[in-house]
Scaffold this motif. Structure first.
Motif, PDB file in Angstrom:
ATOM      1  N   SER A 152      58.248 -23.011  60.484  1.00 58.48           N
ATOM      2  CA  SER A 152      56.959 -23.781  60.623  1.00 58.48           C
ATOM      3  C   SER A 152      56.192 -24.296  60.540  1.00 58.48           C
ATOM      4  O   SER A 152      55.350 -24.067  61.605  1.00 58.48           O
ATOM      5  N   THR A 156      52.210 -22.174  62.520  1.00 57.23           N
ATOM      6  CA  THR A 156      50.832 -23.479  62.666  1.00 57.23           C
ATOM      7  C   THR A 156      50.993 -23.183  64.543  1.00 57.23           C
ATOM      8  O   THR A 156      49.552 -23.399  64.589  1.00 57.23           O
ATOM      9  N   THR A 256      49.664 -30.625  57.454  1.00 58.90           N
ATOM     10  CA  THR A 256      49.481 -29.743  56.050  1.00 58.90           C
ATOM     11  C   THR A 256      50.141 -27.943  55.943  1.00 58.90           C
ATOM     12  O   THR A 256      51.497 -28.443  55.129  1.00 58.90           O
ATOM     13  N   THR A 257      50.095 -27.958  57.157  1.00 61.56           N
ATOM     14  CA  THR A 257      50.440 -25.960  56.814  1.00 61.56           C
ATOM     15  C   THR A 257      51.932 -26.312  56.982  1.00 61.56           C
ATOM     16  O   THR A 257      53.388 -25.561  56.823  1.00 61.56           O
ATOM     17  N   SER A 260      54.249 -28.108  54.411  1.00 56.93           N
ATOM     18  CA  SER A 260      54.859 -26.852  53.273  1.00 56.93           C
ATOM     19  C   SER A 260      54.520 -25.989  53.485  1.00 56.93           C
ATOM     20  O   SER A 260      55.685 -25.225  52.531  1.00 56.93           O
ATOM     21  N   ALA A 369      44.862 -22.683  55.197  1.00 54.91           N
ATOM     22  CA  ALA A 369      46.400 -23.694  55.195  1.00 54.91           C
ATOM     23  C   ALA A 369      47.366 -22.925  54.324  1.00 54.91           C
ATOM     24  O   ALA A 369      48.400 -22.150  54.227  1.00 54.91           O
ATOM     25  N   GLU A 370      45.977 -22.784  52.895  1.00 52.26           N
ATOM     26  CA  GLU A 370      46.779 -21.902  51.143  1.00 52.26           C
ATOM     27  C   GLU A 370      46.900 -20.177  51.809  1.00 52.26           C
ATOM     28  O   GLU A 370      48.171 -19.692  51.617  1.00 52.26           O
ATOM     29  N   GLN A 372      47.629 -19.069  55.388  1.00 52.30           N
ATOM     30  CA  GLN A 372      49.053 -18.942  55.537  1.00 52.30           C
ATOM     31  C   GLN A 372      49.967 -18.729  55.285  1.00 52.30           C
ATOM     32  O   GLN A 372      51.449 -18.334  55.376  1.00 52.30           O
ATOM     33  N   LEU A 373      50.713 -20.111  54.071  1.00 48.28           N
ATOM     34  CA  LEU A 373      51.249 -19.975  52.973  1.00 48.28           C
ATOM     35  C   LEU A 373      51.721 -18.669  52.189  1.00 48.28           C
ATOM     36  O   LEU A 373      52.308 -18.249  52.196  1.00 48.28           O
TER      37      LEU A 373
END
Length: 413
Positions: A152, A156, A256-257, A260, A369-370, A372-373
């Motif tokens: 995580s 990031t 956020t990232t 999550s 963020a989306e 990367q996830l």
């Protein structure tokens, strides 16, 4: 949600009169026992006034529609005094564009937003895929490790270092400064005074001032420091405003990232049928990412201050009142989100969540963020990587960032 913690929360809740209900206690977020408190407020008093709290009197906005009504009305609900429930002393509260009203807000936000524009995200995608492969390949086998640290934070901070064109070998400073920036000084902790917090953030400012000096004397490039140094809207910022915007971009690009990524692994472990669903149909990965972000709600609240009298719900909010939008509660509002307390990766309207906010202050980096996830989960699925949580997660004691410091895991065959 942990049943033991939930039952304990309900037991405590029975002894609390509605007028004395204060949902701001950080330990309830740390032990994950906060949920019954928000359930009661949504049911009995969705626009709730708490007269007495460690943060002074404040309104809790706990239902989805009311939160949007506040979040999209920047003319009445101001962010100039800060975006957290904590009243930060003025001398320790540097300005930033999230605390500004139009037109200055839009000018400064517009300076940095091209870095997350679709054409630049397309350029970043191959880099993120390469980094995800390297991170996953380098994870320990046959031993327990901390997912938060190894995955995580690592993913990031690498991304933040790229966005700032920050020296890669020092990238862990970015997560350190982010943690300090969101901390509230507390006796006995490393950051035990506002002065100590400011001293650490001054080190952040000094470091970035050197980068600014290099960038302003060079040709414009597509990194955040260069963009700010060469834009008419930001190149004349004083040091406090520069620091405020640095903190905003670091925290926004980190929490956020990071949380999550951590929460997503936890939820898939807690809901093995959803993980099987994703493995059987990898096309669900984008939907799963949205559900992870809703269910995690990495920023638990945002604060505003009323600049005029206004009615929200059936309550009269007065000019000067502190108003706290609990995104974490609105994301569990079953009037809007069906079966909201369950983690369902293929739910209808899966993007209908509050985690990125609404209105002029909506998270500028939400698509990054989306992305990367999405790439991380695609990497795990393609590599058939099975990661098992082998101990109790350690959550952060914060009512602002809903995060984790430790998730012990093992990779299983």
């Amino acid at each position: 949600m942990d049943t033991l913690h939930a039952d304990h929360g309900r037991e405590d809740l029975c002894n609390i009169q509605l007028s004395g209900l204060d949902v701001s206690e950080p330990t309830r977020f740390q032990d994950d026992s906060i949920w019954p408190y928000f359930e009661r407020l949504r049911r009995e008093d969705p626009v709730h006034y708490c007269q007495d709290s460690p943060y002074g009197p404040y309104w809790s906005i706990t239902k989805y529609r009311d939160i949007i009504a506040v979040d999209t009305n920047h003319k009445v609900f101001s962010s100039e005094q800060g975006v957290t429930i904590v009243d930060v002393p003025a001398e320790h509260l540097p300005p930033s564009f999230i605390k500004m009203a139009p037109p200055k807000h839009g000018e400064q936000r517009g300076t940095v937003s091209p870095i997350v524009a679709p054409e630049n995200l397309a350029k970043l995608e191959s880099l993120i895929r390469c980094r995800v492969r390297a991170i996953l390949h380098g994870l320990p086998r046959n031993e327990t490790f901390n997912w938060v640290d190894k995955v995580s934070i690592e993913l990031t901070t690498q991304m933040l270092a790229t966005l700032f064109d920050f020296p890669f070998e020092d990238r862990r400073l970015l997560s350190y400064w982010s943690d300090v920036a969101i901390s509230t000084p507390k006796e006995g902790h490393t950051i035990d005074s506002w002065d100590k917090r400011s001293a650490v953030l001054s080190e952040c400012l000094d470091y970035f001032a050197r980068l600014w000096s290099d960038r302003i004397n060079a040709e414009p490039r597509l990194d955040l420091i260069s963009m700010m140094a060469h834009s008419p809207a930001t190149r004349n910022m004083d040091s406090r405003e520069f620091l405020g915007n640095l903190i905003l971009l670091i925290v926004g690009g980190n929490d956020t990232t990071r949380n999550s990524i951590s929460g997503g692994l936890l939820f898939m472990n807690q809901n093995p049928s959803e993980l099987r669903k994703l493995r059987d149909n990898p096309m669900l990965v984008s939907s799963a990412v949205s559900e992870i972000i809703r269910y995690q709600t990495p920023i638990a609240h945002m604060r505003r201050d009323a600049s005029a009298d206004i009615i929200i719900g059936d309550k009269q909010i007065r000019k000067g009142d502190k108003v706290v939008m609990w995104y974490i509660s609105g994301n569990r509002d079953d009037e809007i989100i069906e079966n909201a307390n369950s983690f369902v990766i293929d739910r209808k309207n899966v993007r209908q969540h509050l985690s990125f906010g609404f209105g002029i202050h909506r998270c500028v980096g939400r698509h990054l963020a989306e992305l990367q996830l999405k790439i991380l989960w695609e990497g795990m699925l393609n590599g058939r990587l099975k990661v098992k949580i082998v101990g109790e997660p350690v959550r952060v004691a914060s009512n602002f960032v809903r995060g984790y410091s430790v998730i012990p895991v093992q990779i299983v065959a």
